[in-house]
Design a protein around this motif. Structure first.
Motif: not given
Length: 98
Positions: A20-39
Motif C-alpha cells: 500500500a501507499a499513501i499519496v497526497t495531491l493538490s491537483l485534481p485527477f481531471s487536471d492530470w492530463p495537463t501535466k502528464i502529456p502522454d495519455a
C-alpha cells in the motif's frame, strides 16, 4: 517532462505491485492530463493510483499556503484555533502581521 512522468509511473507501478501507499495531491485527477502529456502513461498511472483506494478530499484551501505567504511578506503566521473538538484540525488559519 515526459521522462519525469515515466519515472513517476514506474515508481507508482512498482509500489502498486508490492504494498500500500499513501499519496497526497493538490491537483485534481481531471487536471492530470495537463501535466502528464502522454495519455497512456497518465491513464495507467491514475488506474494504479485509484485501484482499491480510499480517496479523502480535504477541500481546496491549502493549510500551508498562508505560512508561505507570511514568510515572503515578512509577517508572522499565527494559526487561530476555533472551537474544534479533540482530534480535529483547527477550523481556519489566519495570516496576521505583528
Amino acid at each position: 517532462m515526459e521522462a519525469a512522468a515515466e519515472l513517476l509511473f514506474q515508481v507508482i507501478a512498482d509500489r502498486f505491485e508490492q504494498a500500500a501507499a499513501i499519496v497526497t495531491l493538490s491537483l485534481p485527477f481531471s487536471d492530470w492530463p495537463t501535466k502528464i502529456p502522454d495519455a497512456l502513461v497518465c491513464k495507467a498511472m491514475l488506474d494504479r493510483l485509484t485501484d482499491r483506494v480510499h480517496i479523502i478530499e480535504t477541500g481546496t484551501e491549502s493549510y500551508r499556503f498562508p505560512r508561505t505567504l507570511a514568510r515572503k511578506s515578512g509577517g508572522a503566521w499565527i494559526p487561530t484555533v476555533g472551537s474544534s473538538s479533540e482530534g480535529k484540525r483547527p477550523s481556519k488559519a489566519k495570516l496576521t502581521k505583528p
